[in-house]
Scaffold this motif. Sequence first.
Motif, PDB file in Angstrom:
ATOM      1  N   ASP A 252      13.091   4.186 -20.849  1.00 54.45           N
ATOM      2  CA  ASP A 252      12.216   3.006 -20.770  1.00 54.45           C
ATOM      3  C   ASP A 252      10.815   3.396 -20.311  1.00 54.45           C
ATOM      4  N   LEU A 253      10.752   4.240 -19.286  1.00 57.10           N
ATOM      5  CA  LEU A 253       9.448   4.652 -18.763  1.00 57.10           C
ATOM      6  C   LEU A 253       8.651   5.399 -19.831  1.00 57.10           C
ATOM      7  N   ARG A 254       9.323   6.285 -20.562  1.00 59.09           N
ATOM      8  CA  ARG A 254       8.638   7.067 -21.591  1.00 59.09           C
ATOM      9  C   ARG A 254       8.043   6.145 -22.653  1.00 59.09           C
ATOM     10  N   GLU A 255       8.793   5.121 -23.035  1.00 63.04           N
ATOM     11  CA  GLU A 255       8.363   4.249 -24.120  1.00 63.04           C
ATOM     12  C   GLU A 255       7.354   3.193 -23.679  1.00 63.04           C
ATOM     13  N   GLN A 256       7.555   2.632 -22.473  1.00 65.23           N
ATOM     14  CA  GLN A 256       6.782   1.456 -22.102  1.00 65.23           C
ATOM     15  C   GLN A 256       5.728   1.693 -21.026  1.00 65.23           C
ATOM     16  N   VAL A 257       5.895   2.717 -20.211  1.00 63.32           N
ATOM     17  CA  VAL A 257       4.968   2.934 -19.105  1.00 63.32           C
ATOM     18  C   VAL A 257       4.089   4.160 -19.314  1.00 63.32           C
ATOM     19  N   TRP A 258       4.650   5.230 -19.851  1.00 60.17           N
ATOM     20  CA  TRP A 258       3.862   6.464 -20.021  1.00 60.17           C
ATOM     21  C   TRP A 258       2.608   6.247 -20.875  1.00 60.17           C
ATOM     22  N   PRO A 259       2.657   5.433 -21.940  1.00 62.15           N
ATOM     23  CA  PRO A 259       1.405   5.175 -22.667  1.00 62.15           C
ATOM     24  C   PRO A 259       0.329   4.529 -21.798  1.00 62.15           C
ATOM     25  N   LEU A 260       0.741   3.698 -20.845  1.00 67.58           N
ATOM     26  CA  LEU A 260      -0.212   3.071 -19.932  1.00 67.58           C
ATOM     27  C   LEU A 260      -0.794   4.094 -18.961  1.00 67.58           C
ATOM     28  N   VAL A 261       0.038   5.054 -18.551  1.00 65.12           N
ATOM     29  CA  VAL A 261      -0.460   6.124 -17.680  1.00 65.12           C
ATOM     30  C   VAL A 261      -1.467   6.982 -18.437  1.00 65.12           C
ATOM     31  N   GLU A 262      -1.134   7.339 -19.678  1.00 61.86           N
ATOM     32  CA  GLU A 262      -2.038   8.179 -20.465  1.00 61.86           C
ATOM     33  C   GLU A 262      -3.355   7.459 -20.776  1.00 61.86           C
ATOM     34  N   ALA A 263      -3.290   6.142 -20.862  1.00 61.38           N
ATOM     35  CA  ALA A 263      -4.503   5.358 -21.119  1.00 61.38           C
ATOM     36  C   ALA A 263      -5.317   5.112 -19.854  1.00 61.38           C
ATOM     37  N   GLY A 264      -4.805   5.549 -18.716  1.00 66.98           N
ATOM     38  CA  GLY A 264      -5.514   5.364 -17.461  1.00 66.98           C
ATOM     39  C   GLY A 264      -5.355   3.979 -16.858  1.00 66.98           C
ATOM     40  N   LYS A 265      -4.473   3.144 -17.427  1.00 71.05           N
ATOM     41  CA  LYS A 265      -4.261   1.799 -16.899  1.00 71.05           C
ATOM     42  C   LYS A 265      -3.352   1.799 -15.674  1.00 71.05           C
ATOM     43  N   ILE A 266      -2.522   2.821 -15.562  1.00 73.18           N
ATOM     44  CA  ILE A 266      -1.665   3.004 -14.393  1.00 73.18           C
ATOM     45  C   ILE A 266      -1.799   4.460 -13.964  1.00 73.18           C
TER      46      ILE A 266
ATOM     47  N   SER B   7       0.811  -1.220   0.000  1.00 73.96           N
ATOM     48  CA  SER B   7       0.000   0.000   0.000  1.00 73.96           C
ATOM     49  C   SER B   7       0.843   1.269   0.000  1.00 73.96           C
ATOM     50  N   SER B   8       2.159   1.138   0.022  1.00 73.76           N
ATOM     51  CA  SER B   8       3.041   2.301  -0.008  1.00 73.76           C
ATOM     52  C   SER B   8       3.103   2.872  -1.416  1.00 73.76           C
ATOM     53  N   GLY B   9       3.783   3.994  -1.569  1.00 67.80           N
ATOM     54  CA  GLY B   9       3.968   4.552  -2.901  1.00 67.80           C
ATOM     55  C   GLY B   9       4.679   3.587  -3.822  1.00 67.80           C
ATOM     56  N   ILE B  10       5.752   2.972  -3.319  1.00 72.20           N
ATOM     57  CA  ILE B  10       6.475   1.966  -4.104  1.00 72.20           C
ATOM     58  C   ILE B  10       5.575   0.773  -4.387  1.00 72.20           C
ATOM     59  N   GLY B  11       4.876   0.306  -3.382  1.00 69.65           N
ATOM     60  CA  GLY B  11       4.042  -0.884  -3.533  1.00 69.65           C
ATOM     61  C   GLY B  11       2.915  -0.700  -4.525  1.00 69.65           C
ATOM     62  N   THR B  12       2.193   0.429  -4.417  1.00 68.28           N
ATOM     63  CA  THR B  12       1.073   0.652  -5.335  1.00 68.28           C
ATOM     64  C   THR B  12       1.562   0.804  -6.775  1.00 68.28           C
ATOM     65  N   THR B  13       2.756   1.376  -6.939  1.00 64.94           N
ATOM     66  CA  THR B  13       3.348   1.497  -8.277  1.00 64.94           C
ATOM     67  C   THR B  13       3.770   0.134  -8.808  1.00 64.94           C
ATOM     68  N   ALA B  14       4.442  -0.659  -7.969  1.00 67.97           N
ATOM     69  CA  ALA B  14       4.916  -1.979  -8.398  1.00 67.97           C
ATOM     70  C   ALA B  14       3.760  -2.882  -8.803  1.00 67.97           C
ATOM     71  N   ILE B  15       2.680  -2.852  -8.036  1.00 61.67           N
ATOM     72  CA  ILE B  15       1.525  -3.692  -8.359  1.00 61.67           C
ATOM     73  C   ILE B  15       0.995  -3.342  -9.744  1.00 61.67           C
ATOM     74  N   GLN B  16       0.804  -2.057 -10.002  1.00 66.86           N
ATOM     75  CA  GLN B  16       0.205  -1.646 -11.270  1.00 66.86           C
ATOM     76  C   GLN B  16       1.107  -1.943 -12.461  1.00 66.86           C
ATOM     77  N   ILE B  17       2.386  -1.649 -12.331  1.00 70.92           N
ATOM     78  CA  ILE B  17       3.300  -1.915 -13.445  1.00 70.92           C
ATOM     79  C   ILE B  17       3.352  -3.408 -13.729  1.00 70.92           C
TER      80      ILE B  17
END
Length: 325
Positions: free
Chosen positions: A278-292, A149-159
Amino acid sequence: MRFIDLPEHGGPEKMVLAHGDAPAAGEGEVLIRVAAAGVNRPDIVQRAGFYPPPPGASPVLGLEVAGEVISIGAGVQRCKVGDRVCALTNGGGYAEYAVAPEGQCLPVPSGVSDVEAAALPETFFTVWSNLIHRAKLREGEVLLVHGGSSGIGTTAIQIAVNLGVRVIATAGSAEKCAACEQLGAELAINYREQDFVEAVKAATDGKGADVILDMVGGDYVDRNIQCAARDGRIVNIAFLQGAKVEVNMLPVMLKRLTLTGSTLRPQSPEVKAAIASDLREQVWPLVEAGKIRPLIAASFPLADVAEAHRLMESSSHIGKIVLTV
């Protein structure tokens, strides 16, 4: 500018709102007018006097910010004045203006607020570098996240969930466990009521977790070894219950385990820039899509930084804590 000064190490009350000169962007750096700054566990440790900034870094607390680029240093090629960015800083985030190397800046994803954007860099850089670069987490594997439930934890779960990974998390209350499961964990274990070693084995038909992300340390180190799968990778990023432990190396050898860990702040600008790419290419699209999306526990005005630190030290929050500037 206004910034949070730390005249001496100690408790949250040692931090004071002060006035001083704004920094200037050096070569390869950008100057950001800060709209919001994330609060992270390393800030607590630095405030207490046990995590000094690396040579050349600002002594002001704060490792991540979001805001507007207002000037650029020599050699900056990608960032432009007026860009809305979030950045991993080397220090200096608790202020109205902060500098960051260009390679550690990322565009604020569309649809993301300043408060949300300020909660992205430190945890996303940390999670990605440790789970993907270091532990080589792969689709179909089982990840055990402590402090889910921490900042790290909630991020790790979603990614991890978005990479096709099965996630098990530990947390300290029914509310925190529910939050982990809402983010995609298939199982959240209340460590106050269950033995996570047995629960992980039961959930994986005795196989164990392929990767374990741990910020607890102490007796968790041996227990992680017990519930790790063959060829498992155990990554420590903090030791809230102590760094000095006794380890039985026999199961490490028999299971062919990898015990590793890292800290983000002392790593080179080149390494951090590679993580950002890596984040820009692989994770940011997921953030913009609301998945993370970053889960925000609370936000505080800059002047109320002591209250923000007290909340973090209480460990009662779920998600990230942010300062608004």
